[in-house]
Enzyme design. Structure first.
Site, PDB file in Angstrom:
ATOM      1  N   LEU A   9       0.857  -1.191   0.000  1.00  0.00           N
ATOM      2  CA  LEU A   9       0.000   0.000   0.000  1.00  0.00           C
ATOM      3  C   LEU A   9       0.890   1.237   0.000  1.00  0.00           C
ATOM      4  O   LEU A   9       1.518   1.546   1.014  1.00  0.00           O
ATOM      5  CB  LEU A   9      -0.907   0.024   1.233  1.00  0.00           C
ATOM      6  N   GLY A  12       5.232   5.607  -2.561  1.00  0.00           N
ATOM      7  CA  GLY A  12       5.992   6.846  -2.408  1.00  0.00           C
ATOM      8  C   GLY A  12       7.447   6.508  -2.147  1.00  0.00           C
ATOM      9  O   GLY A  12       7.950   5.488  -2.630  1.00  0.00           O
ATOM     10  N   VAL A  14       9.201   5.374   0.511  1.00  0.00           N
ATOM     11  CA  VAL A  14       9.542   4.091   1.143  1.00  0.00           C
ATOM     12  C   VAL A  14       8.978   2.915   0.329  1.00  0.00           C
ATOM     13  O   VAL A  14       9.642   1.885   0.168  1.00  0.00           O
ATOM     14  CB  VAL A  14       9.028   4.048   2.600  1.00  0.00           C
ATOM     15  N   ALA A  43      -1.148  -0.942  -4.376  1.00  0.00           N
ATOM     16  CA  ALA A  43      -2.191   0.090  -4.428  1.00  0.00           C
ATOM     17  C   ALA A  43      -1.563   1.464  -4.259  1.00  0.00           C
ATOM     18  O   ALA A  43      -0.712   1.666  -3.381  1.00  0.00           O
ATOM     19  CB  ALA A  43      -3.221  -0.144  -3.328  1.00  0.00           C
ATOM     20  N   ARG A  45      -2.861   5.818  -5.187  1.00  0.00           N
ATOM     21  CA  ARG A  45      -3.782   6.697  -5.924  1.00  0.00           C
ATOM     22  C   ARG A  45      -3.156   7.159  -7.229  1.00  0.00           C
ATOM     23  O   ARG A  45      -3.852   7.471  -8.181  1.00  0.00           O
ATOM     24  CB  ARG A  45      -4.109   7.915  -5.065  1.00  0.00           C
ATOM     25  N   VAL A 132      10.641   3.065  13.577  1.00  0.00           N
ATOM     26  CA  VAL A 132      11.537   3.764  14.510  1.00  0.00           C
ATOM     27  C   VAL A 132      12.959   3.778  13.953  1.00  0.00           C
ATOM     28  O   VAL A 132      13.547   2.726  13.697  1.00  0.00           O
ATOM     29  CB  VAL A 132      11.532   3.086  15.905  1.00  0.00           C
ATOM     30  N   GLY A 187      14.609  19.194   0.384  1.00  0.00           N
ATOM     31  CA  GLY A 187      13.731  18.033   0.496  1.00  0.00           C
ATOM     32  C   GLY A 187      13.921  17.246   1.781  1.00  0.00           C
ATOM     33  O   GLY A 187      13.353  16.172   1.956  1.00  0.00           O
ATOM     34  N   LYS A 205       8.087   7.816  18.019  1.00  0.00           N
ATOM     35  CA  LYS A 205       9.102   6.755  18.006  1.00  0.00           C
ATOM     36  C   LYS A 205       9.525   6.397  19.426  1.00  0.00           C
ATOM     37  O   LYS A 205       9.709   5.223  19.767  1.00  0.00           O
ATOM     38  CB  LYS A 205      10.303   7.209  17.176  1.00  0.00           C
ATOM     39  N   GLY A 302      14.687   7.949   4.522  1.00  0.00           N
ATOM     40  CA  GLY A 302      15.164   7.744   3.155  1.00  0.00           C
ATOM     41  C   GLY A 302      14.615   6.456   2.582  1.00  0.00           C
ATOM     42  O   GLY A 302      14.247   5.534   3.326  1.00  0.00           O
TER      43      GLY A 302
HETATM   44  N1  HSE Z   1      10.556  12.737   9.249  1.00  0.00           N
HETATM   45  C1  HSE Z   1      11.376  11.763   9.892  1.00  0.00           C
HETATM   46  C2  HSE Z   1      12.750  12.346  10.155  1.00  0.00           C
HETATM   47  C3  HSE Z   1      11.566  10.509   9.095  1.00  0.00           C
HETATM   48  O1  HSE Z   1      13.031  13.492   9.805  1.00  0.00           O
HETATM   49  O2  HSE Z   1      13.548  11.656  10.769  1.00  0.00           O
HETATM   50  C4  HSE Z   1      10.401   9.615   9.139  1.00  0.00           C
HETATM   51  O3  HSE Z   1      10.115   9.218  10.451  1.00  0.00           O
END
Ligand code: HSE
Length: 437
Positions: A9, A12, A14, A43, A45, A132, A187, A205, A302
């Site tokens: 699902l 993107g 990951v 899946a 969109r 995490v 980004g 986390k 990442g």
């Molecule tokens: N946005 C998170 C970070 C990564 O900057 O570590 C995803 O959990």
């Protein structure tokens, strides 16, 4: 071993990484499990993106519910994020007897107790290594590698965006808002960076790690969360002069009064390895009574680092096919019926050392008045730094590092200090941790 059929699902960052790693390392993975893991349906969109990621090799749909209801699928990998649709999808997958792999820390930190209970009732696995610290196998370390220990505390740099910002603020002397803009341009930071910069992502986390460390249900709503938006380069520089680095730490400690569960900027001695974790990297220190302090370092976000954790969960599930639930590692390390709802300490009850910065008129007796207030409240001073007033100014910055005291005692002392006529404005307070014992 039969083939493990996966429904994905979200394609993107990951999801795309997961597809790439699983495809590229298929042979290596098959050698490890003596079987095969195959994505059979995806899946998203954005069907054009899904087509691009999968190269037309897999059945595609815009409807995520078609995947969680697909009888052919053994495992659903949820990489959509958020609390609402993701929760419904995960619970539907579980109700349909499917295992679930998710990177969704927000979902599990808030709704984990309900989700794990539902999974236990159906005898399915919910795996969440990617939730995490991205690619760092910290869930496996806490649940399995350290299972001989009574865990005493966990402390981690578990948000890459804020660690990147703090590193740039220190290295380039830039203000928070300017680095944030740069991080967004590159980004690293989301267009809406609230979850990252306000410490909410780190608290999600930390909530999961604390539950596993201490054998308690998830209690995200009890976490104390303070982000980095108010940190100044001045404080980062003064901390540096005193031999400390400022990091956004998630800290959870088990004490005789209860469990500390807190995320906030923290001074750490620069000689600690974790103080030197820079840029977007993550690190977690776990202290066990038998093993002592242990450190886990790596990429916390990442595409492929996070996919590394997602695919490792799939490998675990492939290995566990045919096992009974009682033969598996419990969702949060401890058996669900053995969890203890330990009280989470309000921040006022927490014990910490402190960095204080105040602006004071440069005249005799001011320092004596400040130190008297601290002495009267039994707060011991560890180090002090006074800066000369800038050209043409009559007020000087004073920095005080204290030994450990209770937060409410520190706050009361600060109120008294702020009432001194020689003190201008508010006292800046940042917590300090030695992370040594
Ligand atoms: N946005 C998170 C970070 C990564 O900057 O570590 C995803 O959990």
């Amino acid at each position: 071993m039969k083939e493990l059929k996966v429904g994905l699902l979200g394609v993107g960052t990951v999801g795309g990484g997961t597809y790439a790693v699983l495809t590229r390392n298929q042979t290596e993975i098959a050698r490890r499990i003596a079987g095969n893991i195959r994505i059979v349906q995806v899946a998203d969109r954005n069907l054009a993106l899904a087509e691009q990621v999968t190269g037309g090799q897999v059945a595609l749909t815009e409807d995520a519910f078609a995947v969680v209801n697909n009888p052919e699928i053994d495992v659903v990998v949820e990489l959509i994020g958020g609390y609402t649709v993701a929760k419904e999808l995960v619970l539907t997958a579980i109700a349909n007897g499917k295992h679930v792999v998710t990177a969704n820390k927000a979902l599990l930190a808030v709704h984990g107790n309900e989700i794990f209970k539902a999974a236990a009732d159906k005898g399915v696995i919910v795996a969440f290594e990617a939730a995490v610290a991205g690619g760092i196998p910290i869930i496996k370390a806490l649940r399995e590698g350290l299972s001989a220990n009574k865990i005493e505390w966990v402390a981690g740099i578990i948000n890459g965006t804020t660690n990147f910002i703090l590193t740039e603020m220190r290295d380039k002397g830039l203000a928070f808002v300017d680095v944030l803009k740069e991080a967004q341009r590159l980004g690293y930071a989301e267009a809406d960076p609230t979850f990252d910069v306000e410490g909410i992502d780190a608290a999600h986390k930390l909530t999961l790690m604390a539950s596993i460390a201490f054998g308690m249900p998830v209690q995200f709503e009890q976490a104390y969360t303070e982000g980095i938006t108010k940190l100044t380069t001045k404080d980062i520089q003064y901390a540096e002069e005193l031999g400390y680095r400022v990091k956004l730490l998630g800290i959870s400690k088990k004490t005789s009064e209860g469990v500390e569960l807190r995320v906030h900027p923290t001074l750490i001695p620069e000689k600690r390895l974790v103080a030197n974790v820079d840029g977007a990297m993550n690190a977690v220190v776990v202290k066990g009574d038998a093993v002592g302090p242990t450190l886990y370092y790596g990429a916390g976000a990442g595409a492929e680092p996070t996919a590394s954790a997602v695919v490792a969960d799939l490998v675990d599930i492939a290995r566990l096919q045919g096992t009974k639930p009682e033969q598996r590692v419990a969702y949060l390390g401890y058996q669900l019926d053995q969890q203890q709802t330990l009280p989470i300490l309000p921040i006022a009850e927490v014990h910490s050392a402190y960095y204080l910065r105040l602006r004071a008129t440069d005249k005799p007796g001011v320092m004596a008045a400040i130190t008297k207030i601290l002495a009267d409240m039994q707060i011991s001073i560890d180090a002090m730094l006074q800066k000369e007033p800038a050209e043409g100014e009559s007020e000087a910055d004073i920095v005080i590092l204290t030994h450990t005291t209770q937060e409410k005692t520190m706050d009361a002392a600060i109120k008294h200090i702020e009432l001194l006529p020689a003190i201008a404005g508010q006292v800046t307070k940042i917590r300090m941790e030695t992370l040594s014992r």
